[in-house]
Each structure stands twice: as C-alpha cells, then as structure tokens.
Write an enzyme that holds these catalytic residues in place. Sequence first.
Site, PDB file in Angstrom:
ATOM      1  N   LYS A  97      12.311  -5.455 -14.419  1.00  0.00           N
ATOM      2  CA  LYS A  97      11.284  -6.581 -14.884  1.00  0.00           C
ATOM      3  C   LYS A  97      11.447  -6.622 -16.527  1.00  0.00           C
ATOM      4  CE  LYS A  97       7.997  -5.485 -11.192  1.00  0.00           C
ATOM      5  NZ  LYS A  97       6.628  -5.116 -10.651  1.00  0.00           N
ATOM      6  N   PHE A 145      -4.117 -11.298  -8.872  1.00  0.00           N
ATOM      7  CA  PHE A 145      -2.955 -10.988  -9.929  1.00  0.00           C
ATOM      8  C   PHE A 145      -1.667 -11.865  -9.861  1.00  0.00           C
ATOM      9  CE2 PHE A 145      -2.485  -7.635  -6.835  1.00  0.00           C
ATOM     10  CZ  PHE A 145      -1.215  -7.860  -6.230  1.00  0.00           C
ATOM     11  N   ARG A 173      12.799   3.192  -2.759  1.00  0.00           N
ATOM     12  CA  ARG A 173      11.367   3.260  -3.232  1.00  0.00           C
ATOM     13  C   ARG A 173      10.947   4.414  -3.480  1.00  0.00           C
ATOM     14  NH1 ARG A 173       8.232  -1.488  -3.201  1.00  0.00           N
ATOM     15  NH2 ARG A 173       6.500  -0.309  -2.292  1.00  0.00           N
ATOM     16  N   THR A 179       3.415   2.044  -6.551  1.00  0.00           N
ATOM     17  CA  THR A 179       3.168   0.792  -7.177  1.00  0.00           C
ATOM     18  C   THR A 179       2.548   0.812  -8.621  1.00  0.00           C
ATOM     19  OG1 THR A 179       3.011  -0.415  -5.057  1.00  0.00           O
ATOM     20  CG2 THR A 179       2.201  -1.339  -7.136  1.00  0.00           C
ATOM     21  N   ARG A 190       8.687   5.090 -12.116  1.00  0.00           N
ATOM     22  CA  ARG A 190       7.358   4.522 -12.580  1.00  0.00           C
ATOM     23  C   ARG A 190       6.543   5.952 -13.113  1.00  0.00           C
ATOM     24  NH1 ARG A 190       6.177   0.408  -7.622  1.00  0.00           N
ATOM     25  NH2 ARG A 190       7.097  -1.505  -8.546  1.00  0.00           N
ATOM     26  N   ASN A 200       4.918  -2.121 -14.580  1.00  0.00           N
ATOM     27  CA  ASN A 200       5.524  -0.991 -14.004  1.00  0.00           C
ATOM     28  C   ASN A 200       7.073  -1.011 -13.746  1.00  0.00           C
ATOM     29  OD1 ASN A 200       5.866  -2.898 -11.842  1.00  0.00           O
ATOM     30  ND2 ASN A 200       4.450  -1.925 -10.434  1.00  0.00           N
ATOM     31  N   GLU A 214      15.354 -11.225  -0.140  1.00  0.00           N
ATOM     32  CA  GLU A 214      15.255 -11.139  -1.754  1.00  0.00           C
ATOM     33  C   GLU A 214      16.779 -11.169  -2.304  1.00  0.00           C
ATOM     34  OE1 GLU A 214      11.110  -8.834  -2.061  1.00  0.00           O
ATOM     35  OE2 GLU A 214      12.881  -7.515  -2.563  1.00  0.00           O
TER      36      GLU A 214
HETATM   37  P1  DAT Z   1       5.426  -2.871  -5.140  1.00  0.00           P
HETATM   38  O1  DAT Z   1       6.200  -3.517  -6.681  1.00  0.00           O
HETATM   39  O2  DAT Z   1       5.487  -1.310  -5.290  1.00  0.00           O
HETATM   40  O3  DAT Z   1       6.411  -3.432  -4.191  1.00  0.00           O
HETATM   41  P2  DAT Z   1       3.531  -4.566  -4.503  1.00  0.00           P
HETATM   42  O4  DAT Z   1       4.277  -5.371  -3.811  1.00  0.00           O
HETATM   43  O5  DAT Z   1       2.006  -4.469  -3.973  1.00  0.00           O
HETATM   44  O6  DAT Z   1       3.999  -3.577  -5.396  1.00  0.00           O
HETATM   45  O7  DAT Z   1       3.209  -5.808  -5.801  1.00  0.00           O
HETATM   46  C1  DAT Z   1       4.198  -6.279  -6.667  1.00  0.00           C
HETATM   47  C2  DAT Z   1       3.595  -6.090  -8.029  1.00  0.00           C
HETATM   48  O8  DAT Z   1       2.517  -6.754  -8.402  1.00  0.00           O
HETATM   49  C3  DAT Z   1       3.686  -4.756  -8.501  1.00  0.00           C
HETATM   50  O9  DAT Z   1       4.696  -4.077  -8.776  1.00  0.00           O
HETATM   51  C4  DAT Z   1       2.748  -4.732  -9.581  1.00  0.00           C
HETATM   52  C5  DAT Z   1       1.752  -5.921  -9.385  1.00  0.00           C
HETATM   53  N1  DAT Z   1       0.691  -5.641  -8.892  1.00  0.00           N
HETATM   54  C6  DAT Z   1       0.293  -5.153  -7.473  1.00  0.00           C
HETATM   55  N2  DAT Z   1      -0.897  -4.742  -7.609  1.00  0.00           N
HETATM   56  C7  DAT Z   1      -1.659  -4.890  -8.527  1.00  0.00           C
HETATM   57  C8  DAT Z   1      -2.824  -5.010  -9.073  1.00  0.00           C
HETATM   58  N3  DAT Z   1      -3.731  -4.576  -8.483  1.00  0.00           N
HETATM   59  N4  DAT Z   1      -2.924  -5.416 -10.272  1.00  0.00           N
HETATM   60  C9  DAT Z   1      -2.222  -6.124 -11.146  1.00  0.00           C
HETATM   61  N5  DAT Z   1      -1.107  -6.204 -10.651  1.00  0.00           N
HETATM   62  C10 DAT Z   1      -0.485  -5.497  -9.554  1.00  0.00           C
HETATM   63 MG    MG Z   2       6.729  -5.354  -3.131  1.00  0.00          MG
END
Ligand code: DAT
Ligand code: MG
Length: 238
Positions: A97, A145, A173, A179, A190, A200, A214
């Site tokens: 990112k 978010f 992963r 996350t 991370r 992250n 994706e």
């Molecule tokens: P991951 O990236 O581990 O697959 P995810 O798909 O649940 O996690 O969420 C996508 C992204 O969104 C994550 O990398 C960071 C952001 N995110 C997730 N939970 C969040 C939160 N509670 N507050 C802010 N950003 C969040």
């Molecule tokens: Mg995800």
Amino acid sequence: MNSRLFSAAARTTRAFAAAAASKSINVLPEARSVAGAVATSCRGRFSSLAALGSYGEHQNAYRQWISGALMLPAAVYMLQDPPAQAAELERTFIAIKPDGVQRGLISEIVSRFERKGYKLVAIKLVVPSKDFAEKHYYDLKERPFFNGLCEFLSSGPVLAMVWEGEGVIKYGRKLIGATDPQKSEPGTIRGDLAIIVGRNIIHGSDGPETAKDEINLWFKPEELINYTHNSEKWLYGK
Ligand code: DAT
Ligand code: MG
C-alpha cells in the site's frame, strides 16, 4: 508408473546413443525440437497409444510409426534433463500500500516472499483511482472505515503483484500477519514493520475466490508471466 516408464525410456535412450555413436549416426538438429514436441504431446498418452497398437491390421503401421517417429525423437529428448515441473500452483494477489511504498519497504517485503520460494509472476506500480479502490475493497463497503481506506489506497503509488506457489494464498497471509499490527506476531511483515491498522502497509488475498477476483481486477491476462523458475526443482523436489 511414470518413473518406470522414464527409466525404460532412459535405458532405450542410452542404447540408442551407444548405437548412434558406434555407427556414427548424425542426429539432425531438427530432431531436438521434434523430440520435445513429440515427447510433450505424448506425455500421459502412452496408454492410449498402446491401446491403438492392439488393433490387428494397424499393428505393423503402428510399430513402424513408433520406431520411426517416436523412438528417435523420444531418445533425443530423453538425453536432455527432464523439465522441472512443480505441482499445480496457486496464485495470490499481494499489494504494498502507499504507506509501505513511501516508507521504502518494497525490497524488504518482496524479499520475504522471494526468499520463502514463491514465484513473482506479475508486478507493477500504480496509483489506483478512488473508484478502483472501492472496487478492490467492495466487500468492506458497509464498514465505517471504508471511505478513509479507499482514500488512502488511492492516495499514492501501490505496488501490485501476483505471487505463485504451493499454498501461497494461506501462507502469504501468515507472512503478512494479523490485520491489526498490534496483534500481528513478531516475524510477520505487519508485526515487524507496522503499528496501526489503518497503516498496515500490505494487502493479501484472503482466499482462492478473492485471489482470482483481485488478480483479474488489477492485471490483464497478458501481464501474468508463465515461466519455470530455476529454483522450482529444488523447492518442490520434482
Ligand atoms: P486484511 O487487510 O488483513 O485482509 P480486512 O480485509 O479486514 O483486513 O480489511 C482491509 C483493510 O482495511 C485492512 O488492511 C486495514 C483496514 N481496516 C480493517 N479494519 C479496520 C479498522 N477497524 N479500522 C481502520 N481500518 C481498518
Ligand atoms: Mg482482506
């Protein structure tokens, strides 16, 4: 069965090579490529050829065909190292990112996937539009978010990649970590390199369906490179 077949073919090949050497038979340069083509097209089809051979009136023609068209090129083919072929390999979408790119973590992150043994099959640096980011994070559209996340993803360069290897989706992963970096284990990307969930640094597909979607969203089919990596025979032992 295949290894027995290979050994038998290798014996035939050695016998052929010895005969060729003693009688000064020249193997035409073309034979090498014909051999590859014949051997490739015959891989896994020996049983159907054998079945064909049992038809009485075609048997002689079949034998001639086998000795004339198959044995010579197959023999030449067997003199070469068999091509390294890994098992059916899966692919996952990984993205560094904008925070990871700006913090100079590209080589650190790429090296973790590379050293593990995964194969890079696509890579590009892109600044996604906000629309595009919303497509990518579509499944999170109800989360509070969501807007900030899409703004952030589209705020600068993202390094988009496809990595290939046995179990790469799930293990990718693991390499990435939880996350929320506060909960990521040390040793994960991370865990070692990030502090808060909103920054992250890396994305990784979370399952086979997501990976497929994706990869299709971020890459055109022609941007994915199919190749055999030198390390595969050492990584997979075949
Ligand atoms: P991951 O990236 O581990 O697959 P995810 O798909 O649940 O996690 O969420 C996508 C992204 O969104 C994550 O990398 C960071 C952001 N995110 C997730 N939970 C969040 C939160 N509670 N507050 C802010 N950003 C969040
Ligand atoms: Mg995800």
